[in-house]
Motif scaffolding. Structure first.
Motif, PDB file in Angstrom:
ATOM      1  N   PRO A 262       0.832  -1.209   0.000  1.00  0.00           N
ATOM      2  CA  PRO A 262       0.000   0.000   0.000  1.00  0.00           C
ATOM      3  C   PRO A 262       0.867   1.261   0.000  1.00  0.00           C
ATOM      4  N   ASP A 263       0.309   2.314  -0.526  1.00  0.00           N
ATOM      5  CA  ASP A 263       0.915   3.645  -0.498  1.00  0.00           C
ATOM      6  C   ASP A 263       2.156   3.771  -1.374  1.00  0.00           C
ATOM      7  N   PRO A 278       3.452  11.562  -1.358  1.00  0.00           N
ATOM      8  CA  PRO A 278       2.883  10.756  -0.268  1.00  0.00           C
ATOM      9  C   PRO A 278       1.430  10.385  -0.533  1.00  0.00           C
ATOM     10  N   ALA A 279       1.027   9.247   0.029  1.00  0.00           N
ATOM     11  CA  ALA A 279      -0.343   8.762  -0.179  1.00  0.00           C
ATOM     12  C   ALA A 279      -1.346   9.774   0.377  1.00  0.00           C
ATOM     13  N   GLU A 281      -4.511  10.827   2.287  1.00  0.00           N
ATOM     14  CA  GLU A 281      -5.157  10.183   3.432  1.00  0.00           C
ATOM     15  C   GLU A 281      -6.651   9.987   3.267  1.00  0.00           C
ATOM     16  N   ARG A 288      -5.504   2.901  -1.908  1.00  0.00           N
ATOM     17  CA  ARG A 288      -4.094   3.074  -1.541  1.00  0.00           C
ATOM     18  C   ARG A 288      -3.247   1.849  -1.865  1.00  0.00           C
ATOM     19  N   SER A 289      -3.903   0.798  -2.318  1.00  0.00           N
ATOM     20  CA  SER A 289      -3.118  -0.386  -2.697  1.00  0.00           C
ATOM     21  C   SER A 289      -3.286  -0.734  -4.183  1.00  0.00           C
ATOM     22  N   PRO A 306      -2.019   6.291  -5.450  1.00  0.00           N
ATOM     23  CA  PRO A 306      -2.279   6.682  -4.062  1.00  0.00           C
ATOM     24  C   PRO A 306      -1.861   8.122  -3.727  1.00  0.00           C
ATOM     25  N   GLY A 307      -0.847   8.650  -4.415  1.00  0.00           N
ATOM     26  CA  GLY A 307      -0.372   9.992  -4.056  1.00  0.00           C
ATOM     27  C   GLY A 307      -0.759  11.089  -5.028  1.00  0.00           C
TER      28      GLY A 307
END
Ligand code: FES
Ligand SMILES: [Fe+2]
Length: 412
Positions: A262-263, A278-279, A281, A288-289, A306-307
């Motif tokens: 993930p992320d 960064p992922a 939130e 995120r995966s 994810p980011g």
């Protein structure tokens, strides 16, 4: 209104060799190689397919203030996409209705009105004529102002992306992209900032469809992208690529692949666990995966990672000449949380993402050249051997077939 052209005999021959539409809403066979190599067929696409499609011309953030405008060209049509006084965005022809001068060819700000460079007629941001020069007779001037305007062109704003079409009868854009809505979930809660891309001005020497197919092909990464794409595999014991089903009204071709952790996201060496961006939130664990690759033909691709959301605009200018704007050839093409964008080390991180993207891109260049070259062969395959991971290519064929038949019917 779309100009009718005499249908070139070669183009007619290619169109007549296409499969019937019936039965091909979700997937269609490979199209004749001439669709990728014939300059006449490209001209047919340019004038009759692109003009009937919804084309993304940029982001709403690129024209923040009233009077700010973009100058896209669709087919042969120069357009103005402008932020109006009330904050809304509209599209219209850039062709002055006096003698046909193109009012603007570069983006800029018009202030409260566009001024034609030839005889200085002025049009407001809605496209209505507000002043013609050297007309002393008020009645004539009033009559002109009442009747002359820049022709309006349809525009839709989809999550901040500005799409236009020259087809007054085109189905609305939104429903055709409905299958992408679940992927937006959570992104727009993250206070996104747009970093628009720059369109490269060096044409890539292959057909725009080969560019699009390379993007959407889930089969090639494990062979072509060894070392750069392994972290986002199409095949995985816990479930690999998922291809979103296609229906006849869809304007998007979508696949989702797992990330090994993930992320993850783009790093200096390609997809990997320590994403430079960064992922986000507000995304779900599922989002995120995974990373989702969506093509919105004919002119846009978009990636949900994810980011970041990253996007590319594709401009076809010749049968073997394709312009692309992406974070691999040029810079930007991202929607990022403000926190990512305003981080002190953003420039370094963005450079690393570009480097990673470029490593993938460099691997794609020879295969795109190879596929374009193979299309010219007398032994070019007829596409009987698509593999299950190539369902997205069959979906793209179905989209093309639908557009080709619609254009042909309209001009026949
Ligand atoms: S052509 Fe535009 S003012 Fe004359
Ligand atoms: Fe690739």
């Amino acid at each position: 209104m779309i100009p009718v052209m005499h249908l070139d005999a070669d183009v007619r021959g290619i169109l007549e060799s296409l499969p019937d539409l019936a039965g091909y809403g979700a997937a269609a066979p490979m199209l004749p190689a001439a669709c990728y190599t014939s300059p006449e067929f490209f001209e047919f696409e340019r004038r009759h397919v692109f003009t009937r499609s919804w084309i993304c011309v940029g982001r709403q953030e690129q024209i923040p203030a009233p009077g700010d405008y973009l100058t896209p060209k669709i087919g042969d049509e120069p357009l103005l996409v402008v932020r109006r006084e009330d904050g809304s965005i509209g599209a219209m022809s850039a062709v002055c209705q006096h003698r046909g001068q193109v009012i603007a060819t570069e983006p800029g700000s018009a202030g409260r009105a566009f001024r034609c460079p030839l005889h200085f007629w002025r049009y407001d941001l809605e496209g209505s004529l507000v002043a013609a020069t050297r007309i002393d007779d008020d009645a004539i001037h009033d009559c002109l102002r009442d009747t002359v305007r820049l022709p309006v062109v349809r525009l839709e704003n989809w999550h901040g992306f500005l799409f236009v079409t020259l087809d007054e009868d085109a189905a609305p854009l939104g429903p055709g992209l409905a299958k992408l809505e679940p992927f937006w979930e959570g992104y727009e809660d993250a206070d996104l900032v747009a970093v628009p891309p720059t369109m490269s001005d060096t044409p890539l020497p292959w057909n725009w469809k080969i560019h699009a197919e390379n993007f959407t092909d889930a089969y090639h990464p494990e062979f072509v992208h060894v070392g750069t794409h392994d972290f986002a595999p199409s095949i995985h014991p816990d479930g690999g690529v998922e291809i979103t089903p296609m229906t006849a009204g869809d304007n998007a071709i979508v696949r989702t692949v797992p990330l090994l952790r993930p992320d993850g996201g783009m790093m200096e060496d390609g997809w990997g666990p320590e994403a430079e961006f960064p992922a986000i939130e507000t995304l779900s664990a599922e989002q995120r995966s995974h990373v989702t690759f969506a093509m919105i033909p004919p002119g846009m691709t978009i990636i949900f990672a994810p980011g970041a959301v990253s996007y590319q605009l594709i401009g076809a200018i010749g049968v073997e000449a394709t312009l692309a704007s992406n974070d691999r050839v040029t810079a930007g093409g991202w929607l990022l949380p403000r926190s990512t964008f305003e981080a002190e080390d953003f420039e370094e991180r963005a450079a690393a993402v570009r480097a990673g993207g470029k490593k993938i891109w460099v691997q794609d260049i020879p295969v795109n050249l190879g596929v374009q070259s193979g299309k010219k062969s007398r032994f070019a395959p007829d596409g009987r051997h698509y593999m299950p991971l190539e369902t997205t290519l069959e979906q793209f064929n179905a989209w093309l077939l639908r557009m080709y038949h619609a254009a042909w019917k309209a001009i026949a």
